[in-house]
Design a protein around this motif. Structure first.
Motif, PDB file in Angstrom:
ATOM      1  N   CYS A  97      57.197  34.608  41.576  1.00 63.71           N
ATOM      2  CA  CYS A  97      56.978  34.528  40.136  1.00 63.71           C
ATOM      3  C   CYS A  97      55.542  34.896  39.777  1.00 63.71           C
ATOM      4  CB  CYS A  97      57.307  33.130  39.611  1.00 63.71           C
ATOM      5  SG  CYS A  97      56.306  31.838  40.372  1.00 63.71           S
ATOM      6  N   TYR A  98      54.892  35.624  40.687  1.00 61.93           N
ATOM      7  CA  TYR A  98      53.472  35.929  40.497  1.00 61.93           C
ATOM      8  C   TYR A  98      53.216  36.651  39.176  1.00 61.93           C
ATOM      9  CZ  TYR A  98      49.229  38.655  40.799  1.00 61.93           C
ATOM     10  OH  TYR A  98      48.039  39.241  40.523  1.00 61.93           O
ATOM     11  N   HIS A  99      54.027  37.649  38.884  1.00 64.72           N
ATOM     12  CA  HIS A  99      53.771  38.478  37.701  1.00 64.72           C
ATOM     13  C   HIS A  99      53.932  37.697  36.406  1.00 64.72           C
ATOM     14  CE1 HIS A  99      53.315  42.082  40.091  1.00 64.72           C
ATOM     15  NE2 HIS A  99      54.437  41.789  40.743  1.00 64.72           N
ATOM     16  N   ASP A 100      54.617  36.567  36.476  1.00 62.30           N
ATOM     17  CA  ASP A 100      54.781  35.742  35.278  1.00 62.30           C
ATOM     18  C   ASP A 100      53.697  34.667  35.178  1.00 62.30           C
ATOM     19  OD1 ASP A 100      57.070  37.146  34.658  1.00 62.30           O
ATOM     20  OD2 ASP A 100      58.314  35.838  35.922  1.00 62.30           O
ATOM     21  N   ASN A 101      52.820  34.616  36.172  1.00 60.47           N
ATOM     22  CA  ASN A 101      51.810  33.555  36.197  1.00 60.47           C
ATOM     23  C   ASN A 101      50.494  34.151  36.693  1.00 60.47           C
ATOM     24  OD1 ASN A 101      50.429  31.178  36.222  1.00 60.47           O
ATOM     25  ND2 ASN A 101      51.536  30.285  37.945  1.00 60.47           N
ATOM     26  N   LEU A 102      49.844  34.890  35.827  1.00 63.05           N
ATOM     27  CA  LEU A 102      48.639  35.604  36.240  1.00 63.05           C
ATOM     28  C   LEU A 102      47.482  34.662  36.560  1.00 63.05           C
ATOM     29  CD1 LEU A 102      48.727  38.560  33.689  1.00 63.05           C
ATOM     30  CD2 LEU A 102      49.465  38.553  36.083  1.00 63.05           C
ATOM     31  N   ASP A 103      47.510  33.442  36.061  1.00 60.58           N
ATOM     32  CA  ASP A 103      46.431  32.488  36.312  1.00 60.58           C
ATOM     33  C   ASP A 103      46.715  31.595  37.513  1.00 60.58           C
ATOM     34  OD1 ASP A 103      44.988  33.416  34.175  1.00 60.58           O
ATOM     35  OD2 ASP A 103      45.992  32.070  32.765  1.00 60.58           O
ATOM     36  N   SER A 104      47.718  31.944  38.280  1.00 55.48           N
ATOM     37  CA  SER A 104      48.078  31.106  39.421  1.00 55.48           C
ATOM     38  C   SER A 104      46.898  30.946  40.367  1.00 55.48           C
ATOM     39  CB  SER A 104      49.259  31.732  40.170  1.00 55.48           C
ATOM     40  OG  SER A 104      49.470  31.039  41.378  1.00 55.48           O
ATOM     41  N   ALA A 105      46.663  29.718  40.798  1.00 50.38           N
ATOM     42  CA  ALA A 105      45.583  29.463  41.753  1.00 50.38           C
ATOM     43  C   ALA A 105      45.985  29.819  43.177  1.00 50.38           C
ATOM     44  CB  ALA A 105      45.183  27.995  41.684  1.00 50.38           C
ATOM     45  N   LEU A 106      47.244  30.183  43.364  1.00 48.44           N
ATOM     46  CA  LEU A 106      47.716  30.479  44.718  1.00 48.44           C
ATOM     47  C   LEU A 106      47.486  31.930  45.117  1.00 48.44           C
ATOM     48  CD1 LEU A 106      51.109  28.540  44.726  1.00 48.44           C
ATOM     49  CD2 LEU A 106      48.839  27.734  45.422  1.00 48.44           C
ATOM     50  N   PHE A 107      47.208  32.799  44.112  1.00 46.18           N
ATOM     51  CA  PHE A 107      47.072  34.225  44.406  1.00 46.18           C
ATOM     52  C   PHE A 107      45.911  34.804  43.610  1.00 46.18           C
ATOM     53  CE2 PHE A 107      51.448  32.944  44.888  1.00 46.18           C
ATOM     54  CZ  PHE A 107      51.781  33.453  46.131  1.00 46.18           C
ATOM     55  N   GLY A 116      47.555  39.803  44.090  1.00 47.99           N
ATOM     56  CA  GLY A 116      48.765  39.154  44.574  1.00 47.99           C
ATOM     57  C   GLY A 116      48.625  38.638  45.993  1.00 47.99           C
ATOM     58  N   TRP A 117      47.401  38.598  46.501  1.00 51.17           N
ATOM     59  CA  TRP A 117      47.171  38.097  47.862  1.00 51.17           C
ATOM     60  C   TRP A 117      46.977  36.591  47.827  1.00 51.17           C
ATOM     61  CZ3 TRP A 117      43.187  42.192  49.994  1.00 51.17           C
ATOM     62  CH2 TRP A 117      43.833  43.435  50.070  1.00 51.17           C
ATOM     63  N   PRO A 118      47.462  35.866  48.832  1.00 51.64           N
ATOM     64  CA  PRO A 118      47.400  34.396  48.788  1.00 51.64           C
ATOM     65  C   PRO A 118      45.985  33.864  48.929  1.00 51.64           C
ATOM     66  CG  PRO A 118      48.209  35.138  50.921  1.00 51.64           C
ATOM     67  CD  PRO A 118      48.134  36.360  50.054  1.00 51.64           C
ATOM     68  N   LEU A 119      45.750  32.789  48.209  1.00 50.05           N
ATOM     69  CA  LEU A 119      44.475  32.070  48.289  1.00 50.05           C
ATOM     70  C   LEU A 119      44.753  30.685  48.853  1.00 50.05           C
ATOM     71  CD1 LEU A 119      43.118  32.958  44.730  1.00 50.05           C
ATOM     72  CD2 LEU A 119      42.658  34.163  46.878  1.00 50.05           C
ATOM     73  N   TRP A 120      43.702  30.054  49.375  1.00 51.15           N
ATOM     74  CA  TRP A 120      43.866  28.689  49.875  1.00 51.15           C
ATOM     75  C   TRP A 120      42.716  27.840  49.336  1.00 51.15           C
ATOM     76  CZ3 TRP A 120      47.202  25.394  51.046  1.00 51.15           C
ATOM     77  CH2 TRP A 120      46.900  24.230  51.766  1.00 51.15           C
ATOM     78  N   HIS A 121      43.027  27.039  48.327  1.00 51.46           N
ATOM     79  CA  HIS A 121      42.026  26.210  47.664  1.00 51.46           C
ATOM     80  C   HIS A 121      41.983  24.851  48.353  1.00 51.46           C
ATOM     81  CE1 HIS A 121      41.059  28.850  44.297  1.00 51.46           C
ATOM     82  NE2 HIS A 121      42.331  29.203  44.321  1.00 51.46           N
ATOM     83  N   GLU A 122      40.969  24.651  49.142  1.00 54.34           N
ATOM     84  CA  GLU A 122      40.744  23.382  49.826  1.00 54.34           C
ATOM     85  C   GLU A 122      39.250  23.276  50.069  1.00 54.34           C
ATOM     86  OE1 GLU A 122      42.795  20.874  53.491  1.00 54.34           O
ATOM     87  OE2 GLU A 122      42.471  23.014  53.758  1.00 54.34           O
ATOM     88  N   HIS A 123      38.779  22.055  50.202  1.00 57.27           N
ATOM     89  CA  HIS A 123      37.388  21.845  50.593  1.00 57.27           C
ATOM     90  C   HIS A 123      37.050  22.830  51.717  1.00 57.27           C
ATOM     91  CE1 HIS A 123      34.400  19.246  52.980  1.00 57.27           C
ATOM     92  NE2 HIS A 123      33.742  19.717  51.937  1.00 57.27           N
ATOM     93  N   ASN A 170      39.117  35.409  50.868  1.00 58.87           N
ATOM     94  CA  ASN A 170      39.525  35.931  49.562  1.00 58.87           C
ATOM     95  C   ASN A 170      39.325  34.890  48.471  1.00 58.87           C
ATOM     96  OD1 ASN A 170      40.263  38.514  50.405  1.00 58.87           O
ATOM     97  ND2 ASN A 170      42.332  37.866  50.980  1.00 58.87           N
ATOM     98  N   THR A 171      39.532  33.627  48.811  1.00 59.26           N
ATOM     99  CA  THR A 171      39.285  32.546  47.854  1.00 59.26           C
ATOM    100  C   THR A 171      37.799  32.455  47.522  1.00 59.26           C
ATOM    101  OG1 THR A 171      41.135  31.322  48.832  1.00 59.26           O
ATOM    102  CG2 THR A 171      39.648  30.085  47.394  1.00 59.26           C
ATOM    103  N   LEU A 172      36.950  32.591  48.541  1.00 53.60           N
ATOM    104  CA  LEU A 172      35.504  32.562  48.310  1.00 53.60           C
ATOM    105  C   LEU A 172      35.084  33.741  47.438  1.00 53.60           C
ATOM    106  CD1 LEU A 172      34.144  31.600  51.855  1.00 53.60           C
ATOM    107  CD2 LEU A 172      34.468  30.123  49.879  1.00 53.60           C
TER     108      LEU A 172
END
Length: 1133
Positions: free
Chosen positions: A461-471, A475-482, A511-513
Motif C-alpha cells: 500500500c506504499y503508493h497510497d501512503n507517501l508519508d509512511s515511516a516504513l519506506f 519505496g525502499w524499507p527503512l528501520w526506525h529504531e534507536h 537509508n533511514t539515516l
C-alpha cells in the motif's frame, strides 16, 4: 584443550533384549574399512557417481539425531545402516577442528603447513605436520570412539614421544578427547588434531567397527568368557582389581549394578538427554583467563585475552553453543579479579587497556542475547546471570568511572519532567546494562522480518501512503529504531553467521539515516532565521554515535565494507524457526552481494559505508562526562578515520564526500559543522582534517569552507580570559569550574592546531587564503604554545631549501609570532626566550622593515630586558647585517632604531637594561651620554649597588675612570657590610672602588674613605683596604696626566687616620660580638683573629698601648672564660 588421561564414562546404557547371537552372525566381514566402496564414501574419491540414498539419509541422521533415538525409533537397524550412521557421525570439516586448536581459522590455515613464525607452534599447525609426516598409526574407530597412536619425533632436547590418543564424537562434534601427552591448554593438543585430521582426510584407511556392545551381543557365553579372560590377561596389571570388583558386584543379587538394565558402552554414541556440543575444557579456560588477568597487561596478556574474545566471536559465527559457555567462564574470572575490589577501595582508575577488555566483554554479551534463534529459556538464564554480575559492587560502570545518564535502549521517546527527575536517581549503568536491556528486544516485528528475508520487499500500500515511516521516497524499507540498538542487531546477525541479513538491515539503517539527515536539513531551513537570531541552541544529540559503547558507526562501516569485499561468510536466516541451511560457496556469496538491493545506480557497499561514516562523524553531539569516555570518543573517531583513509577515493566516493560536506555545512544544529554550534559539542577538527585533505584536489573552496568552519572551539571562546592563554594556567582556568570537565582538552587543541597547520601548508602561495586561515587561527586558537607551533610550521614551509622563500607565508608566520608575544608578555612561560629569539629570526627573514617594525612597537611585544638583550643585540649583530645585505645607510637607520629602543628600555627598566643600553650606544656619542645620564638619574632611587658596580667597571673598561669613580661612590651609598660578612660578594667591588679612588688621587681617596667607613663594618675588609692604601702613593697610576706629591699618605692625618680608627673600632666591636657566643672549638681561630687585630693596632702611633689596654679589658670582662683567657695570656701577655 587439556586432555584427561582417564577414559570418560559411557554416556548411556546399552541393552538389546530382542536380539541374539544367531541374528547377527555373517552380516559383516571382519576388518571392513570405514568407508566401504568409493561410491559410498560420500564423495571421498573424485568420481561423478551420484551419492546413494543410504548415504544421504545416514548423513542427515548423523548430523541431527542422537544414536539412542535412532535405536528407540526402529526395532531393528540393519548393520549397513548402522555402519553408515557411525561413519557420518565424525566431523567432516577441518574448520571446527582448527577452531578448537588455534586462534585463527582463516582459509589459509586449513590444509596447509610449513608456515613460519608463531603459527607453526599452534596445535593445529603441528598436528598437520605430524599427520603429513606419517606419525599417526593404529587408527581404529569403534562406534563413536576413535583411537590411535601419534609419534612425536625426537628433537635435540626431547626424546621421541609416543602418545595414545582417543576421541569421542557425536553428531559431527568431538565431545571428549584424551591424550597421554598430559598437555594442559585451552586448545586440543597437536596429537588430537593429527588423529582427527587423519580420520577426516583418510576415512578409507580407518578400520570401522560398530559400538562394542553390538559386538558383544553377537557372542555366546563361551565367547564372552574368552573375551573377558583375554582382556584381563593382556591388561591384568591395569584392570584386574576393577574386573574383580565388577565380578563381585554382578554375583551379588542385591548390588546396585544388578538393579540397572543393560551396561554402559563408551562407544555407543549419545543418549537423548546429552547436550550436543564440542569438547571444551572449562577448567583450563578459567585457569588461563585467571593467569592472564593476574599478569596485569604484561607479557602480552592483554593480547591473549583479546584473542580469547575473538575465539568467542568465531564460535558464535559458527553457531557453536560453546561461544556463550566460554564467555560465561571468562566473565566469571573477570568478575572475580581481586584488583576490582582493591581499585574500588582506593578510588583508583583501571588502566585503559583493561577497561577496553571490559567494553568488549559487554559488547559480546550484547551479541549473545540478541541471537535471532535464542530460546526464551536460555535468554532468561542469561538475564539472571547478567543481573547478578551487574548488581555486584565491583562491576565496572559503562562510562568508565562516572554515572552516565544515557537513554534506555528500548525507550527512545523524549522524557517528560518526571522521568527526567527520576533519571537523576537511577543507578549507574554497568558494562552489562545494555545486554540486560537487550534481553527485552525481539525479532518478531513483521517489517523487520521482511527486511531481513526479502531482497525486494516493498509495501503493497506504499503508493497510497507517501508519508509512511516504513519506506523512503524510492519505496525502499527503512528501520526506525534507536540507532545504536539497531546497529547492535546488525552486529549480532554478523556475529551469529548471518552476513546477508546483517547487510540488509544495515542498508535499511543507512537509508533511514539519509532520510533523517534530509528531514533535519529541511527543518533547519524552515526555522533558520529564528535559530540564527537566537545564536545558541541546545545540543540535538545527547548520545553521540562516535565513541558509543555499542560502536554503531563502526558496526555499519564494517558490515558494508567487509561484505562489499566478499570477506563475510555465513548462511541464510530462516525465521520459521528452523536452523539455517548450508553455507553458500564463495562464488555464490560474491554473486549474491553483487546483486544487493536498495543501492543507487553506480553505488557500492563501500561507498555506502563511507557515507555512513561521514554522517556519524559529522553528527553534532554532546561531549560526554568522564575521562575514559572522552578518550574513547577521540580513539573511536581516529579509528573510523583510519579506516576511511584506507579506502581509495574514486569518482563516486568524491561525489559522496562533496554531497555530505555540503549537507554538513547546511544542517544547522544537527551537524557539528553547521552554523549553530552548542558550546559543549564535540569538536570536528580531526574529522575536518580528513575532509579537507580528501576534498582539496577536487573542490578547493568546499575543502576550505569545511576546515574553516571546523576551527571553532566554543567551549573556550565563552570562558577564555583576556590575558595569556598558555598552558598550564589556561586549562585550569577553563575546566576547574565546569561540569562536565573536558579531560581531553589538550588533545583537542592539538588536533585544532594540526588542522590549522594543514590549511597553512595547502594555502602556500595563495595570499587570500593565507589571510583567511590566519584570521581563523587568531580567532579560534587560544593556546600560545599551539600558535607558536603554527608560526614555526609556517616558517619552515615558507623557507624550504629547494625553493625561494614564500614572503606571504613568512608574513603569516611573523604575524602569528607577534600574537604569541602579545599573549605571553605578562605571564610566565618557560619557552618565552626561545619564542623571542625565533621571532627575531623570522622578522630577519621577512626583511629589514619587519625588524624595524617590531622595534618600533617593542613595548607591546617584549619586556625591556628581552628588547635590549635579545632583540636589539641581534639586530645590531654582524650576522644580521650580512643576512640582510644592508648598505651603510640601511645599517645606520637600523642601528638608530636599536639605540632608540635601548634608551627607551633603559628609561623603563634601568636596573636590567642600563648596561645593555650603554653597550648598544657606544658608537653614538649623544646616545651614549643619554644612556649614562639615565644611569645617574636612576642611581639614587631605582638601582642597587651590584648593578651600579657592574656599570662602573664597564665605564672603567671603556676608558671613563672618573665616570666609573662617580658610579662607584653612588654604589657605596647603597652598601652595608656588617662585622661578620667577611665573605660577602660585594667585598671585591669595594676593594676595586678603593683601588680606583687611590689610583685617581688623594682627593678622590679622601672622598671615598668616609663612604667606606660608613658602609663597611667588617674589620678584616677595612684592614685590607687600609694596608692597600699605605703601600703606594695615591695617583701614581692616575689618568689624565694628574700630578701627585710622590709621598706615601700618613696614618696620622686624614683620610687614612679616619680609616685606621674605624678599623680598630671594628676589631673591638667584632671581638666583643664573637666572644658573646664563642665555643671552645673556635678558641684557636679567635686567637688568630686577635693577632690580626694587633697588627692593625700597631699601625697607630699609640697602638701598642691601645692593644694592651684592649687585652686587659678582655681579661677582666671575660674572666669567666678561663681557658680562653689563659690562651690570650699565653699569646699576648
Amino acid at each position: 584443550m587439556a586432555e584427561r588421561v582417564q577414559q570418560p564414562p559411557a554416556k548411556r546404557l546399552c541393552c538389546r533384549p530382542g536380539f541374539g547371537a544367531t541374528c547377527r552372525q555373517g552380516q559383516r566381514a571382519a576388518g571392513a574399512p570405514c568407508g566401504g566402496s568409493a561410491a559410498t564414501q560420500g564423495g571421498s574419491s573424485r568420481t561423478l557417481s551420484p551419492e546413494s540414498l543410504l548415504d544421504i539419509a545416514a548423513r542427515r541422521v548423523a548430523e541431527k539425531w542422537p544414536f539412542q533415538r535412532v535405536e528407540e525409533r526402529f526395532e531393528r537397524i540393519p548393520e549397513p545402516v548402522q555402519r553408515r550412521i557411525v561413519y557420518w557421525s565424525f566431523p567432516r570439516s577441518e574448520r571446527e577442528i582448527c577452531m578448537y586448536s588455534s586462534f585463527n581459522t582463516g582459509g589459509e590455515e586449513i590444509g596447509s603447513s610449513g608456515e613460519s613464525g608463531d603459527e607453526t607452534r599452534l596445535p593445529f599447525r603441528r598436528g598437520i605436520a605430524l599427520l603429513e609426516s606419517g606419525c599417526v598409526d593404529n587408527v581404529l574407530q569403534v562406534g563413536f570412539h576413535l583411537s590411535g597412536t601419534v609419534r612425536e619425533p625426537a628433537t635435540s632436547s626431547e626424546p621421541e614421544l609416543l602418545c595414545n590418543v582417543s576421541v569421542s564424537f557425536d553428531r559431527c562434534k568431538i565431545t571428549s578427547v584424551t591424550c597421554s601427552c598430559g598437555n594442559k591448554d585451552i586448545f586440543y593438543c597437536a596429537h588430537v588434531v593429527a588423529l582427527s585430521l587423519y580420520r577426516v582426510r583418510k576415512p578409507e584407511q580407518v578400520k570401522l567397527r560398530l559400538p562394542i556392545s553390538e559386538t558383544l551381543f553377537q557372542m555366546n557365553r563361551d565367547q564372552l568368557q574368552k573375551f573377558v579372560q583375554y582382556l584381563i590377561t593382556v591388561h591384568h596389571t591395569d584392570v584386574l582389581p576393577t574386573a574383580q570388583k565388577l565380578a563381585d558386584e554382578i554375583l551379588s543379587q542385591n548390588s546396585e549394578i544388578n538393579q540397572v538394565h543393560g551396561a554402559p558402552d563408551p562407544t555407543a554414541g549419545a543418549s537423548v538427554d546429552d547436550e550436543n556440543c564440542w569438547h571444551l575444557d572449562e577448567e583450563q579456560v578459567q585457569e588461563q583467563v585467571k593467569l592472564f588477568l593476574s599478569q596485569g597487561g604484561y607479557h602480552g596478556s592483554g593480547k591473549q585475552l583479546n584473542l580469547l574474545f575473538s575465539k568467542v566471536r568465531e564460535m558464535l559465527k559458527m553457531r557453536d553453543s560453546n561461544g556463550a559457555r566460554m564467555l560465561t567462564l571468562i566473565t566469571e574470572q573477570f568478575m572475580g579479579d581481586p584488583r576490582l575490589a582493591l581499585w574500588r577501595q582506593q578510588g583508583t582508575i583501571m588502566t585503559d587497556k583493561y577497561r577496553q577488555l571490559w567494553d568488549e566483554l559487554g559488547a559480546l554479551w550484547m551479541c549473545i542475547v540478541l541471537n535471532p534463534h535464542c530460546k526464551p529459556e536460555q535468554k532468561a538464564l542469561w538475564l539472571l546471570q547478567l543481573r547478578r554480575w551487574s548488581n555486584m559492587d565491583v562491576c565496572p560502570l559503562e562510562d568508565g568511572n562516572h554515572g552516565s545518564e544515557l537513554i534506555n535502549l528500548t525507550n527512545v521517546l523524549p522524557r517528560g519532567p518526571e522521568e527526567r527527575e527520576n533519571s537523576l536517581t537511577r543507578p549507574h549503568r554497568t558494562v552489562f546494562t545494555r545486554a540486560i536491556e537487550a534481553c527485552d528486544l525481539h525479532w518478531q516485528d513483521p517489517h523487520l522480518q521482511h527486511i531481513l528475508t526479502e531482497d525486494h520487499y516493498t509495501n503493497y500500500c506504499y503508493h497510497d501512503n507517501l508519508d509512511s515511516a516504513l519506506f523512503d521516497a524510492r519505496g525502499w524499507p527503512l528501520w526506525h529504531e534507536h540507532v545504536p540498538t539497531a546497529c547492535a542487531r546488525v552486529d549480532a546477525l554478523r556475529s551469529h553467521g548471518y552476513p546477508k541479513e546483517a547487510l540488509r538491515l544495515a542498508i535499511s539503517i543507512v537509508n533511514t539515516l539519509r532520510r533523517q539527515q534530509q528531514k533535519q536539513l529541511e527543518l533547519f531551513q524552515t526555522h533558520k532565521t529564528e535559530l540564527l537570531h537566537r545564536g545558541i541552541t541546545s545540543v540535538t544529540n545527547l548520545e553521540g554515535w562516535v565513541g558509543h559503547p555499542l560502536d554503531p558507526v563502526g558496526t555499519l562501516f564494517s558490515t558494508l565494507v567487509e561484505t562489499g569485499r566478499g570477506s563475510e561468510d555465513g548462511a541464510m536466516l530462516d525465521f520459521s524457526g528452523a536452523w539455517p541451511c548450508e553455507a553458500m560457496s564463495c562464488e555464490a556469496r560474491c554473486l549474491a552481494y553483487e546483486d544487493t538491493p536498495f543501492l543507487e545506480e553506480g553505488e557500492s557497499l563501500v561507498s555506502l559505508a563511507v557515507e555512513t561514516a561521514l554522517i556519524g562523524l559529522g553528527q553534532q553531539r554532546l561531549m560526554p562526562d568522564g575521562l575514559y569516555v572522552q578518550e574513547k570518543v577521540c580513539r573511536n573517531e581516529e579509528q573510523l578515520l583510519a579506516r576511511l583513509q584506507e579506502v581509495n577515493l574514486d569518482n563516486m566516493l568524491v561525489k559522496i564526500l562533496r554531497r555530505q560536506a555540503t549537507l554538513l555545512l547546511e544542517a544547522g544544529p544537527y551537524s557539528g559543522l553547521g552554523e549553530i554550534l552548542y558550546r559543549e559539542s564535540v569538536p570536528m577538527h580531526t574529522f575536518a582534517k580528513y575532509l579537507f585533505t580528501s576534498l582539496l584536489p577536487h573542490d578547493t573552496e568546499l575543502a576550505y569552507r569545511i576546515a574553516l568552519r571546523a576551527m571553532r572551539l566554543p567551549v573556550l571562546d565563552s570562558t577564555a580570559p583576556s590575558a595569556d592563554l598558555s598552558r598550564p594556567p589556561h586549562i585550569v582556568s577553563v575546566v576547574a569550574n565546569r561540569y562536565p570537565r573536558w579531560f581531553t582538552l589538550n588533545h583537542i587543541e592539538s588536533q585544532q592546531c594540526e588542522l590549522a597547520s594543514t590549511m597553512l601548508t595547502a594555502a602556500k602561495g595563495d595570499a587570500c587564503k593565507l589571510q583567511t586561515v590566519l584570521e581563523s587561527i587568531q580567532k579560534n586558537i587560544h593556546s600560545s604554545s599551539h600558535i607558536f607551533k603554527l608560526a614555526q610550521d609556517a616558517f619552515k614551509i615558507a623557507t624550504l631549501m629547494d625553493s625561494l622563500p614564500d614572503l606571504t607565508l613568512l608574513k603569516v608566520s611573523l604575524e602569528l609570532g607577534l600574537q604569541v608575544m602579545r599573549m605571553t608578555l605578562s605571564t610566565l612561560n618557560w619557552r618565552r626566550r626561545e619564542m623571542v629569539r625565533w621571532l627575531v629570526t623570522c622578522a630577519t627573514e621577512v626583511g629589514v622593515f619587519a625588524l624595524d617594525s617590531i622595534m618600533q612597537s617593542w613595548f607591546t611585544l617584549f619586556t625591556p630586558t628581552e628588547a635590549t638583550s635579545v632583540v636589539a643585540s641581534t639586530v645590531m649583530s654582524n650576522s644580521t647585517i650580512v643576512r640582510l645585505h644592508l648598505d651603510c645607510h640601511q645599517q645606520e637607520n637600523l642601528a638608530n632604531s636599536a639605540r632608540t629602543l635601548a634608551l627607551q628600555c633603559a628609561m623603563k627598566d634601568p636596573q636590567n637594561c642600563a648596561l645593555s643600553a650603554l653597550t648598544l650606544c657606544e658608537k653614538d656619542h649623544i646616545a651614549f651620554e643619554t644612556a649614562y645620564q639615565i644611569v645617574l638619574d636612576a642611581a639614587t632611587t631605582g638601582m642597587n649597588y651590584t648593578q651600579l658596580f657592574t656599570i662602573a667597571r664597564y665605564m672603567e673598561h671603556r676608558g671613563y675612570p672618573m665616570r666609573a669613580y662617580k658610579l662607584a661612590t653612588l654604589a657605596m651609598t647603597h652598601l652595608n657590610l656588617s662585622y661578620n660578612q667577611d665573605t660577602h660578594p660585594a667585598i671585591n667591588d669595594v676593594l676595586w672602588a678603593c683601588a680606583l679612588s687611590h689610583s685617581l688621587g688623594k682627593n678622590e681617596l679622601a672622598a671615598v674613605i668616609p663612604l667606606v667607613v660608613k658602609s663597611v663594618k667588617c674589620a678584616t675588609v677595612l684592614s685590607d683596604i687600609l694596608r692597600r692604601c699605605t703601600l703606594t702613593t695615591p695617583g701614581m697610576v692616575a689618568l689624565h696626566s694628574r700630578r701627585n706629591s710622590g709621598k706615601l699618605m700618613s696614618l696620622d692625618k686624614a683620610p687614612l687616620r679616619q680609616l685606621l680608627d674605624a678599623t680598630i673600632g671594628a676589631y673591638i666591636n667584632t671581638t666583643h660580638s664573637r666572644l658573646t657566643h664563642i665555643s671552645p672549638r673556635h678558641y684557636s681561630e679567635f686567637i688568630e683573629f686577635l693577632s690580626k687585630a694587633r697588627e692593625t693596632f700597631l699601625m697607630a702611633p699609640d697602638g701598642h698601648i691601645q692593644f694592651t689596654q684592649f687585652i686587659d679589658n678582655l681579661k677582666q670582662i671575660y674572666k669567666g672564660k678561663k681557658k680562653l683567657m689563659m690562651l690570650v695570656r699565653e699569646r699576648f701577655g
